[in-house]
Design a protein around this motif. Sequence first.
Motif, PDB file in Angstrom:
ATOM      1  N   GLY A   3      34.753 -84.679 -48.133  1.00  0.00           N
ATOM      2  CA  GLY A   3      33.591 -85.366 -48.649  1.00  0.00           C
ATOM      3  C   GLY A   3      32.305 -84.581 -48.611  1.00  0.00           C
ATOM      4  N   GLY A   4      32.361 -83.299 -48.239  1.00  0.00           N
ATOM      5  CA  GLY A   4      31.167 -82.495 -48.224  1.00  0.00           C
ATOM      6  C   GLY A   4      30.232 -82.807 -47.072  1.00  0.00           C
ATOM      7  N   LEU A   5      30.756 -83.448 -46.003  1.00  0.00           N
ATOM      8  CA  LEU A   5      29.927 -83.850 -44.880  1.00  0.00           C
ATOM      9  C   LEU A   5      30.550 -83.397 -43.570  1.00  0.00           C
ATOM     10  CD1 LEU A   5      29.268 -87.515 -45.982  1.00  0.00           C
ATOM     11  CD2 LEU A   5      27.602 -85.662 -46.018  1.00  0.00           C
ATOM     12  N   PRO A   6      29.751 -83.180 -42.536  1.00  0.00           N
ATOM     13  CA  PRO A   6      30.325 -82.878 -41.228  1.00  0.00           C
ATOM     14  C   PRO A   6      31.015 -84.094 -40.677  1.00  0.00           C
ATOM     15  CG  PRO A   6      27.956 -83.205 -41.049  1.00  0.00           C
ATOM     16  CD  PRO A   6      28.289 -83.200 -42.518  1.00  0.00           C
ATOM     17  N   ALA A   7      32.007 -83.867 -39.820  1.00  0.00           N
ATOM     18  CA  ALA A   7      32.687 -84.997 -39.205  1.00  0.00           C
ATOM     19  C   ALA A   7      31.725 -85.746 -38.308  1.00  0.00           C
ATOM     20  CB  ALA A   7      33.881 -84.513 -38.387  1.00  0.00           C
ATOM     21  N   PRO A  23      33.564 -91.600 -32.120  1.00  0.00           N
ATOM     22  CA  PRO A  23      32.317 -92.355 -32.227  1.00  0.00           C
ATOM     23  C   PRO A  23      32.613 -93.812 -32.543  1.00  0.00           C
ATOM     24  CG  PRO A  23      32.682 -91.053 -34.203  1.00  0.00           C
ATOM     25  CD  PRO A  23      33.739 -90.663 -33.222  1.00  0.00           C
ATOM     26  N   ARG A  24      31.726 -94.682 -32.110  1.00  0.00           N
ATOM     27  CA  ARG A  24      31.932 -96.109 -32.333  1.00  0.00           C
ATOM     28  C   ARG A  24      31.512 -96.518 -33.729  1.00  0.00           C
ATOM     29  NH1 ARG A  24      29.050 -99.039 -27.443  1.00  0.00           N
ATOM     30  NH2 ARG A  24      29.930-100.839 -28.521  1.00  0.00           N
ATOM     31  N   ALA A  25      30.694 -95.720 -34.404  1.00  0.00           N
ATOM     32  CA  ALA A  25      30.213 -96.085 -35.736  1.00  0.00           C
ATOM     33  C   ALA A  25      30.008 -94.830 -36.558  1.00  0.00           C
ATOM     34  CB  ALA A  25      28.917 -96.876 -35.622  1.00  0.00           C
ATOM     35  N   LEU A  26      29.789 -95.035 -37.835  1.00  0.00           N
ATOM     36  CA  LEU A  26      29.532 -93.928 -38.745  1.00  0.00           C
ATOM     37  C   LEU A  26      28.100 -94.004 -39.235  1.00  0.00           C
ATOM     38  CD1 LEU A  26      32.740 -94.038 -40.987  1.00  0.00           C
ATOM     39  CD2 LEU A  26      32.251 -92.421 -39.159  1.00  0.00           C
ATOM     40  N   GLY A  27      27.521 -92.827 -39.502  1.00  0.00           N
ATOM     41  CA  GLY A  27      26.216 -92.795 -40.133  1.00  0.00           C
ATOM     42  C   GLY A  27      26.327 -93.159 -41.605  1.00  0.00           C
ATOM     43  N   ARG A  28      25.190 -93.343 -42.239  1.00  0.00           N
ATOM     44  CA  ARG A  28      25.196 -93.760 -43.643  1.00  0.00           C
ATOM     45  C   ARG A  28      25.934 -92.768 -44.531  1.00  0.00           C
ATOM     46  NH1 ARG A  28      22.286 -92.419 -47.888  1.00  0.00           N
ATOM     47  NH2 ARG A  28      20.867 -91.143 -46.634  1.00  0.00           N
ATOM     48  N   GLU A  29      25.704 -91.468 -44.334  1.00  0.00           N
ATOM     49  CA  GLU A  29      26.355 -90.471 -45.174  1.00  0.00           C
ATOM     50  C   GLU A  29      27.865 -90.454 -44.941  1.00  0.00           C
ATOM     51  OE1 GLU A  29      24.391 -86.809 -44.368  1.00  0.00           O
ATOM     52  OE2 GLU A  29      22.815 -87.183 -45.847  1.00  0.00           O
ATOM     53  N   GLN A  30      28.280 -90.647 -43.675  1.00  0.00           N
ATOM     54  CA  GLN A  30      29.711 -90.687 -43.391  1.00  0.00           C
ATOM     55  C   GLN A  30      30.355 -91.928 -44.017  1.00  0.00           C
ATOM     56  OE1 GLN A  30      27.546 -89.705 -40.944  1.00  0.00           O
ATOM     57  NE2 GLN A  30      28.181 -87.565 -40.989  1.00  0.00           N
ATOM     58  N   VAL A  31      29.636 -93.054 -43.998  1.00  0.00           N
ATOM     59  CA  VAL A  31      30.156 -94.268 -44.644  1.00  0.00           C
ATOM     60  C   VAL A  31      30.352 -94.026 -46.132  1.00  0.00           C
ATOM     61  CG1 VAL A  31      29.616 -96.660 -45.264  1.00  0.00           C
ATOM     62  CG2 VAL A  31      29.199 -95.854 -42.935  1.00  0.00           C
ATOM     63  N   GLU A  32      29.364 -93.397 -46.765  1.00  0.00           N
ATOM     64  CA  GLU A  32      29.469 -93.119 -48.195  1.00  0.00           C
ATOM     65  C   GLU A  32      30.640 -92.183 -48.473  1.00  0.00           C
ATOM     66  OE1 GLU A  32      25.671 -91.632 -49.321  1.00  0.00           O
ATOM     67  OE2 GLU A  32      24.678 -93.592 -49.180  1.00  0.00           O
TER      68      GLU A  32
END
Length: 266
Positions: free
Chosen positions: A206-210, A223-232
Motif C-alpha cells: 500500500g505504499g505505507l510503513p507498517a 498495535p491496538r489500532a491503525l492510523g488514518r493512512e494505514q486504515v486507507e
Amino acid sequence: MTADPADDTRTRILRAALDLFAEHGYQRTSLRQIGERLRLTKTAILYHFPAKEHLLAALIEPLLADLERLLDAAQGQPTDQARWTVLEGWVDVMLAHRRPLGMLFHDIALVGRGDTYHRLMVIAMRANDLIAGPDAGRRERVRAVQAVAACSDPIVFFTDVSDEVLRADMLDGVRRLLVTPTPTDGALTGATSTDGPPTDAAAVLGGLPAASSVGGRRRPGRPRALGREQVEAARRMHEAGTHSVDAIATALGVSRATVYRHLTAP
C-alpha cells in the motif's frame, strides 16, 4: 457480415454505463441517465440488463475471463515458468482493462452482491498459489500476495502513465521483490523466523510503513489500532480483491480483529 442490432445496442449500453460510472460513480448513476445518453427508454435498457447490478457484472466479465484463461495456461507449467507466466500476464490483463479497473477502485464493494466477488477471490487465490509454488512456506506465500498487489495496484494510481512505461516499472518492482536476495530473517527486523514475515510488507502493498514499525525498528507486540493512512491502505488492499484479511493483518502488523473493525467501520 452485418452486426446483430441487439448486440450493437448491448455494446452501446455497456460503453455508456462505463463512461457514466467512471464520471459519477455506480451509486449515483441511474438507468434513466444511461438511457438518456443513448436516447433509449429505461425499458429498453432493462430488456438487455434486468438490473443495474447486471451491468456491473457484464463490465467486469471480460477482466475475469482473461484472468481465468491466464491461470489455466499457467496451471501445468513448471513452478518458475508458471510464476512468471502469471505475473507478466497479470500485468498485461490489468493494463488491457484499465478503465473498468478505475471504476472498480471506487465501487468494488458492490461486486460482493453476487457471485462475482467469490469468483474474483478464487482467481486471486489461484494466482497466489501459482506464484508461491507447491511447497511454499509462509514467507513465500506472503510474497506471492505482495507480488499480485505489485502487478495490480499501480494501475489505478498512475492513470497518466503510458501502458509501456507502467508495465516496465511494475515488472521491475515485482522482480526486485521476488528475485533480489534479501537478508536473513533476523536481519530484516531483529526478529526470529517464528515472528512472522517482515513488517515492511505494507510498503509494497500500500505504499505505507507498517503500523508496528517506527523509525525502521520493530516495536514488540501488535498495535491496538491503525492510523488514518494505514486504515486507507487496508481498505485499498481489501477493495482490490487480491488481499485476504489475514494478508492485510500480516502486512500492517495488526490482528485480524483490528482489520475487520476498520473495514466495517463507517
